[in-house]
Design a protein around this motif. Structure first.
Motif, short mmCIF file in Angstrom:
data_model
loop_
_atom_site.label_atom_id
_atom_site.label_comp_id
_atom_site.label_asym_id
_atom_site.label_seq_id
_atom_site.Cartn_x
_atom_site.Cartn_y
_atom_site.Cartn_z
N SER A 280 48.34 38.73 50.51
CA SER A 280 47.98 39.41 51.76
C SER A 280 48.32 38.50 52.93
O SER A 280 48.28 37.28 52.81
N ALA A 281 48.63 39.10 54.05
CA ALA A 281 48.84 38.37 55.30
C ALA A 281 47.52 38.17 56.04
O ALA A 281 47.46 37.41 56.99
N ASP A 282 46.46 38.82 55.58
CA ASP A 282 45.17 38.78 56.24
C ASP A 282 44.18 37.97 55.40
O ASP A 282 43.90 38.33 54.26
N PRO A 283 43.64 36.87 55.96
CA PRO A 283 42.73 36.03 55.17
C PRO A 283 41.50 36.77 54.65
O PRO A 283 41.09 36.55 53.52
N SER A 284 40.93 37.65 55.45
CA SER A 284 39.75 38.39 55.03
C SER A 284 40.07 39.29 53.84
O SER A 284 39.32 39.35 52.86
N GLU A 285 41.18 39.99 53.93
CA GLU A 285 41.60 40.86 52.84
C GLU A 285 41.88 40.04 51.58
O GLU A 285 41.49 40.44 50.47
N LEU A 286 42.54 38.90 51.72
CA LEU A 286 42.86 38.08 50.56
C LEU A 286 41.58 37.57 49.89
O LEU A 286 41.46 37.60 48.66
N LEU A 287 40.60 37.12 50.68
CA LEU A 287 39.34 36.66 50.09
C LEU A 287 38.67 37.79 49.32
O LEU A 287 38.13 37.58 48.23
N ASN A 288 38.71 38.99 49.85
CA ASN A 288 38.14 40.15 49.15
C ASN A 288 38.89 40.40 47.84
O ASN A 288 38.27 40.67 46.80
N MET A 289 40.20 40.30 47.86
CA MET A 289 41.00 40.50 46.66
C MET A 289 40.65 39.46 45.60
O MET A 289 40.53 39.77 44.40
N LEU A 290 40.47 38.21 46.02
CA LEU A 290 40.14 37.15 45.07
C LEU A 290 38.77 37.39 44.45
O LEU A 290 38.57 37.14 43.25
N GLN A 291 37.82 37.87 45.24
CA GLN A 291 36.47 38.11 44.73
C GLN A 291 36.43 39.25 43.71
O GLN A 291 35.55 39.27 42.86
N HIS A 292 37.36 40.18 43.79
CA HIS A 292 37.37 41.33 42.89
C HIS A 292 38.46 41.25 41.81
O HIS A 292 38.73 42.23 41.13
N TYR A 293 39.05 40.10 41.66
CA TYR A 293 40.14 39.89 40.71
C TYR A 293 39.66 40.01 39.26
O TYR A 293 38.60 39.49 38.91
N GLU A 294 40.47 40.66 38.45
CA GLU A 294 40.25 40.70 37.00
C GLU A 294 41.53 40.23 36.33
O GLU A 294 42.60 40.79 36.52
N ALA A 295 41.40 39.17 35.54
CA ALA A 295 42.56 38.57 34.88
C ALA A 295 43.09 39.46 33.77
O ALA A 295 42.32 40.11 33.05
N PRO A 296 44.42 39.49 33.62
CA PRO A 296 44.99 40.21 32.48
C PRO A 296 44.80 39.40 31.20
O PRO A 296 44.38 38.24 31.23
N LYS A 297 45.12 40.01 30.10
CA LYS A 297 45.07 39.33 28.81
C LYS A 297 46.07 38.17 28.83
O LYS A 297 47.18 38.29 29.37
N ALA A 298 45.70 37.02 28.29
CA ALA A 298 46.57 35.84 28.27
C ALA A 298 47.87 36.14 27.51
O ALA A 298 47.90 36.94 26.58
N LYS A 299 48.93 35.48 27.93
CA LYS A 299 50.27 35.73 27.42
C LYS A 299 50.38 35.65 25.90
O LYS A 299 51.00 36.50 25.29
N TRP A 300 49.80 34.67 25.28
CA TRP A 300 50.00 34.49 23.83
C TRP A 300 48.80 34.93 23.01
O TRP A 300 48.66 34.52 21.87
N SER A 301 47.95 35.76 23.57
CA SER A 301 46.78 36.18 22.79
C SER A 301 47.03 37.49 22.07
O SER A 301 48.00 38.16 22.25
#
Length: 186
Positions: A165-186
């Motif tokens: 994101s170009a917007d710090p507030s939006e990026l912080l929100n995105m980071l707080q709601h992030y869900e990681a995908p399944k690991a590459k070799w799992s």
């Protein structure tokens, strides 16, 4: 959250980079986050650290001993971790941080965020990573990442791990709601 910010030890030519570093620093404190960063007093590193400190926030720096000898460390940080080298710096920052942001910077910034991104892809951590894409700074790099995906050297879900994101507030929100995908070799 404790958020690691990788950014330039210089300020760049566009004053918007420093403005956005100040803005991000203030937002970190307003939202109750702490700053983890490389411990420098120059460039965007110094700007964001000063911004967090001026707003009453906590700043933890991680500095290789060789750079302390050159007196580039920020002496006003809340906590300064001294490590042997750049490898230990990245490991310590990864240990301390709950999420990672790359602001504009040089090859050191890119090397740091790419290693953290790779570790996430491999499942070494499940922490959010993001580019603060100030004034389109990372547009060409993101275009190249698209080529990496198109050429099937990276799966799309791993490219999407990087929040942008170009917007710090939006990026912080995105980071707080992030869900990681399944690991590459799992």
């Amino acid at each position: 959250m404790k958020i690691a910010v990788f950014c330039g030890s210089g300020s760049g030519v566009n004053p918007i980079f420093a403005e956005e570093a100040r803005r991000l620093g203030a937002l970190l404190v307003q939202q109750g986050h702490e700053l983890i960063y490389g411990g420098g007093k120059t460039g965007l590193m110094g700007v964001i650290a000063d911004s967090v400190l001026e707003a009453g926030g906590k700043v933890s720096g991680v500095m290789p001993v060789a750079l302390i000898d050159k007196e580039v460390q920020h002496t006003g940080v809340t906590e300064l971790f001294i490590v042997a080298d750049m490898h230990e710096r990245k490991a310590k920052m990864a240990e301390l941080a709950d999420a990672f942001i790359a602001m504009p910077g040089g090859i050191g910034t890119l090397e740091e965020i790419f290693e953290i991104w790779t570790w996430g892809q491999l499942g070494y951590h499940h922490k959010a990573c993001g580019f603060l894409n100030v004034e389109g700074y990372y547009d060409q790099l993101l275009g190249f990442i698209g080529t990496v995906v198109d050429q099937q050297f990276m799966k799309p879900e791993y490219a999407r791990m990087m929040q942008v994101s170009a917007d710090p507030s939006e990026l912080l929100n995105m980071l707080q709601h992030y869900e990681a995908p399944k690991a590459k070799w799992s």
